[in-house]
Design an enzyme around this catalytic site. Structure first.
Site, PDB file in Angstrom:
ATOM      1  N   CYS A 138       1.000  -1.295   0.173  1.00  0.00           N
ATOM      2  CA  CYS A 138      -0.259  -0.039  -0.093  1.00  0.00           C
ATOM      3  C   CYS A 138       1.447   1.428   0.106  1.00  0.00           C
ATOM      4  O   CYS A 138       1.431   1.267   0.946  1.00  0.00           O
ATOM      5  CB  CYS A 138      -1.092   0.191   1.712  1.00  0.00           C
ATOM      6  SG  CYS A 138      -1.783   1.287   1.166  1.00  0.00           S
ATOM      7  N   CYS A 141      -0.346   4.450   1.755  1.00  0.00           N
ATOM      8  CA  CYS A 141      -0.571   3.547   3.130  1.00  0.00           C
ATOM      9  C   CYS A 141       1.384   4.483   3.707  1.00  0.00           C
ATOM     10  O   CYS A 141       1.504   5.423   4.790  1.00  0.00           O
ATOM     11  CB  CYS A 141      -0.728   2.571   4.395  1.00  0.00           C
ATOM     12  SG  CYS A 141      -1.843   1.666   3.583  1.00  0.00           S
ATOM     13  N   ASP A 142       1.620   3.898   3.145  1.00  0.00           N
ATOM     14  CA  ASP A 142       3.618   3.524   3.684  1.00  0.00           C
ATOM     15  C   ASP A 142       4.179   4.788   2.566  1.00  0.00           C
ATOM     16  O   ASP A 142       5.422   4.141   3.730  1.00  0.00           O
ATOM     17  CB  ASP A 142       3.574   2.160   3.391  1.00  0.00           C
ATOM     18  CG  ASP A 142       2.819   1.186   4.781  1.00  0.00           C
ATOM     19  OD1 ASP A 142       2.382   1.826   5.884  1.00  0.00           O
ATOM     20  OD2 ASP A 142       3.162   0.221   4.221  1.00  0.00           O
TER      21      ASP A 142
HETATM   22  C1  LIG Z   1       0.254  -4.391   5.396  1.00  0.00           C
HETATM   23  C2  LIG Z   1      -0.976  -2.622   5.441  1.00  0.00           C
HETATM   24  C3  LIG Z   1      -1.084  -1.379   5.559  1.00  0.00           C
HETATM   25  C4  LIG Z   1      -1.917  -0.949   6.018  1.00  0.00           C
HETATM   26  N1  LIG Z   1      -1.595   0.738   5.999  1.00  0.00           N
HETATM   27  C5  LIG Z   1      -2.385   1.317   6.248  1.00  0.00           C
HETATM   28  C6  LIG Z   1      -2.539   2.432   6.603  1.00  0.00           C
HETATM   29  O1  LIG Z   1      -2.193   3.620   7.636  1.00  0.00           O
HETATM   30  N2  LIG Z   1      -3.612   3.595   6.667  1.00  0.00           N
HETATM   31  C7  LIG Z   1      -4.897   3.030   6.031  1.00  0.00           C
HETATM   32  O2  LIG Z   1      -5.726   4.030   6.283  1.00  0.00           O
HETATM   33  N3  LIG Z   1      -5.230   1.947   5.499  1.00  0.00           N
HETATM   34  C8  LIG Z   1      -3.921   1.005   5.414  1.00  0.00           C
HETATM   35  N4  LIG Z   1      -4.523  -0.667   4.841  1.00  0.00           N
HETATM   36  C9  LIG Z   1      -5.626  -0.256   4.403  1.00  0.00           C
HETATM   37  C10 LIG Z   1      -7.011  -1.111   5.287  1.00  0.00           C
HETATM   38  O3  LIG Z   1      -5.691  -1.847   6.009  1.00  0.00           O
HETATM   39  C11 LIG Z   1      -7.243  -1.433   4.323  1.00  0.00           C
HETATM   40  O4  LIG Z   1      -8.290  -0.156   3.716  1.00  0.00           O
HETATM   41  C12 LIG Z   1      -8.609  -1.810   6.091  1.00  0.00           C
HETATM   42  O5  LIG Z   1      -8.690  -2.249   6.859  1.00  0.00           O
HETATM   43  C13 LIG Z   1     -10.316  -2.033   5.340  1.00  0.00           C
HETATM   44  O6  LIG Z   1     -10.897  -2.727   6.274  1.00  0.00           O
HETATM   45  P1  LIG Z   1     -12.256  -3.426   5.842  1.00  0.00           P
HETATM   46  O7  LIG Z   1     -12.758  -3.366   7.083  1.00  0.00           O
HETATM   47  O8  LIG Z   1     -13.240  -3.079   4.900  1.00  0.00           O
HETATM   48  O9  LIG Z   1     -11.681  -5.355   5.901  1.00  0.00           O
HETATM   49  P2  LIG Z   1     -10.801  -5.211   5.905  1.00  0.00           P
HETATM   50  O10 LIG Z   1      -9.355  -5.259   7.009  1.00  0.00           O
HETATM   51  O11 LIG Z   1     -10.198  -6.513   5.608  1.00  0.00           O
HETATM   52  O12 LIG Z   1     -10.826  -6.500   7.297  1.00  0.00           O
HETATM   53  C14 LIG Z   1     -11.678  -7.743   7.114  1.00  0.00           C
HETATM   54  C15 LIG Z   1     -12.314  -8.500   7.901  1.00  0.00           C
HETATM   55  O13 LIG Z   1     -13.511  -9.838   7.426  1.00  0.00           O
HETATM   56  C16 LIG Z   1     -13.003 -10.854   8.390  1.00  0.00           C
HETATM   57  N5  LIG Z   1     -13.703 -11.784   7.219  1.00  0.00           N
HETATM   58  C17 LIG Z   1     -13.244 -12.001   6.004  1.00  0.00           C
HETATM   59  N6  LIG Z   1     -13.975 -13.438   5.474  1.00  0.00           N
HETATM   60  C18 LIG Z   1     -14.499 -13.388   6.939  1.00  0.00           C
HETATM   61  C19 LIG Z   1     -16.118 -14.448   7.168  1.00  0.00           C
HETATM   62  N7  LIG Z   1     -16.163 -15.764   5.863  1.00  0.00           N
HETATM   63  N8  LIG Z   1     -16.837 -15.030   8.065  1.00  0.00           N
HETATM   64  C20 LIG Z   1     -16.223 -13.814   9.043  1.00  0.00           C
HETATM   65  N9  LIG Z   1     -15.280 -12.687   8.832  1.00  0.00           N
HETATM   66  C21 LIG Z   1     -14.142 -12.947   7.929  1.00  0.00           C
HETATM   67  C22 LIG Z   1     -11.185 -10.704   8.422  1.00  0.00           C
HETATM   68  O14 LIG Z   1     -10.804 -11.799   9.322  1.00  0.00           O
HETATM   69  C23 LIG Z   1     -11.460  -9.501   8.723  1.00  0.00           C
HETATM   70  O15 LIG Z   1     -11.789  -9.097  10.238  1.00  0.00           O
HETATM   71  C24 LIG Z   1      -3.088  -0.873   5.519  1.00  0.00           C
HETATM   72  C25 LIG Z   1      -3.112  -2.411   4.530  1.00  0.00           C
HETATM   73  C26 LIG Z   1      -2.466  -3.067   4.842  1.00  0.00           C
HETATM   74  C27 LIG Z   1      -2.506  -5.110   4.145  1.00  0.00           C
END
Ligand SMILES: Cc1cc2nc3c(=O)[nH]c(=O)nc-3n(C[C@H](O)[C@H](O)[C@H](O)COP(=O)(O)OP(=O)(O)OC[C@H]3O[C@@H](n4cnc5c(N)ncnc54)[C@H](O)[C@@H]3O)c2cc1C
Length: 312
Positions: A138, A141-142
């Protein structure tokens, strides 16, 4: 298979920023939401260190700490957070039937899908070892952590071009590693990277190894036409070869695009199934940030609340 007899008003699938924000809003609206965390409680941010771009944390925050804060806030208002994975759904009958851990079925009036997405990786050992130590999927992000430095990015699509351009604004130089002799990106994005003096495209190049012990110190690349190898002196290595939304269990039950992102009505979190809402990275291939995921999580809870009110 056991069965919960009570019908849940709002079932939240996934515990990232989108799911927890939906939980905070739904619990404060008196909807007693139940959340299933999935295999990664807290979501993607639990595998990163510093988060510096989420409003409200002027000194930055560690990703796992931030998600712990989200959980506490949701539980404070009564969200029932359960550890379990949703293994299948049936949206053809009402209330909706959801199977958890292949061992239990529950019924829900509304479902909020917040299952996120996972970055695709090259799959080499050094990439895993140095993940979070200069290896990132990302740039937004980084990238800031490597301002003024030389960095490399791998990928040839629109996202890779966009992220290379983003990095070029803050880094000294960006090497763009492209496996073929052309980019897959749209013409406009191609032009943008090709005309950027800070971006050097290395055509027909593949990554052999990311170098460094505690942090990235370089990358060894190979020209797949000539076999010639060279080492690029870079402080960070960005992987931009795509994302995979975690939406397989909804396949055939709900409309998705050809890449598996759940389709929502523009300006809302409504899917084609009434009472099923989608938020966060599972429906967003564009922004993919914690704050945008949280924003759509809020929208999903409000959409669910209005949907339930209309039923009553
Ligand atoms: C290394 C890294 C660094 C990042 N740094 C930043 C940053 O500094 N700032 C920023 O804004 N964004 C950052 N991001 C991006 C950010 O993490 C994502 O945009 C954000 O987490 C998305 O949120 P979400 O809730 O959509 O999904 P996610 O955070 O992907 O969470 C998905 C959830 O769904 C659950 N899940 C999946 N399938 C199932 C299922 N079948 N049953 C039940 N639960 C399930 C998982 O267990 C998880 O808890 C980073 C991403 C990464 C990988």
């Amino acid at each position: 298979m056991s069965q919960d007899t009570d019908t849940i008003k709002v079932l939240i699938v996934g515990s990232g920023p989108a799911g927890y924000t939906a939980a905070i809003y739904a619990s404060r609206a008196g909807l007693s939401p139940v959340m299933y965390t999935g295999i990664q409680p807290g979501g993607q941010l639990t595998i990163t260190n510093d988060v510096e771009n989420y409003p409200g944390y002027p000194e930055g925050v560690m990703g796992p700490q931030m998600m712990e804060d989200f959980r506490k806030q949701a539980e404070r208002f009564g969200t029932d957070v359960r550890y379990g994975v949703v293994t299948s759904v049936d949206f053809s009958q009402r209330p909706y039937v959801v199977e958890v851990d292949e061992s239990k079925t529950i019924k829900a009036e509304t479902v909020i899908i917040s299952t996120g997405a996972s970055a695709k990786w090259l799959g080499i050992e050094s990439e895993t070892r140095l993940n979070g130590k200069g290896v990132s999927a990302c740039a937004v992000c980084d990238g800031f952590f490597f301002r003024g430095k030389d960095v490399a990015i791998v990928g040839g699509g629109d996202t890779a071009c966009e992220e290379a351009s983003y990095l070029a604004n803050i880094c000294n130089k960006v090497y763009m590693l492209v496996r073929r002799d052309e980019l897959r990106a749209s013409q406009i994005m191609q032009k943008r990277v090709m005309n950027n003096a800070k971006i050097e495209i290395l055509w027909n190049h593949e990554t052999e190894e990311i170098l460094g012990e505690e942090e990235v110190s370089g990358v060894r690349v190979k020209n797949n036409q000539t076999g010639e190898e060279r080492v690029l002196d870079v402080a960070a290595f960005f992987v931009a070869i795509g994302h995979q939304p975690n939406t397989g269990i909804f396949s055939g039950q709900i409309d998705m695009d050809q890449n598996g992102y759940i389709q929502t009505l523009p300006g809302s979190t409504k899917t084609n199934v009434p009472g099923v809402f989608a938020c966060g990275d599972a429906q967003d291939h564009e922004y993919r940030q914690a704050v945008t995921a949280a924003g759509t999580g809020c929208m999903a809870a409000l959409d669910a609340e209005r949907y339930i009110s209309a039923l009553e």
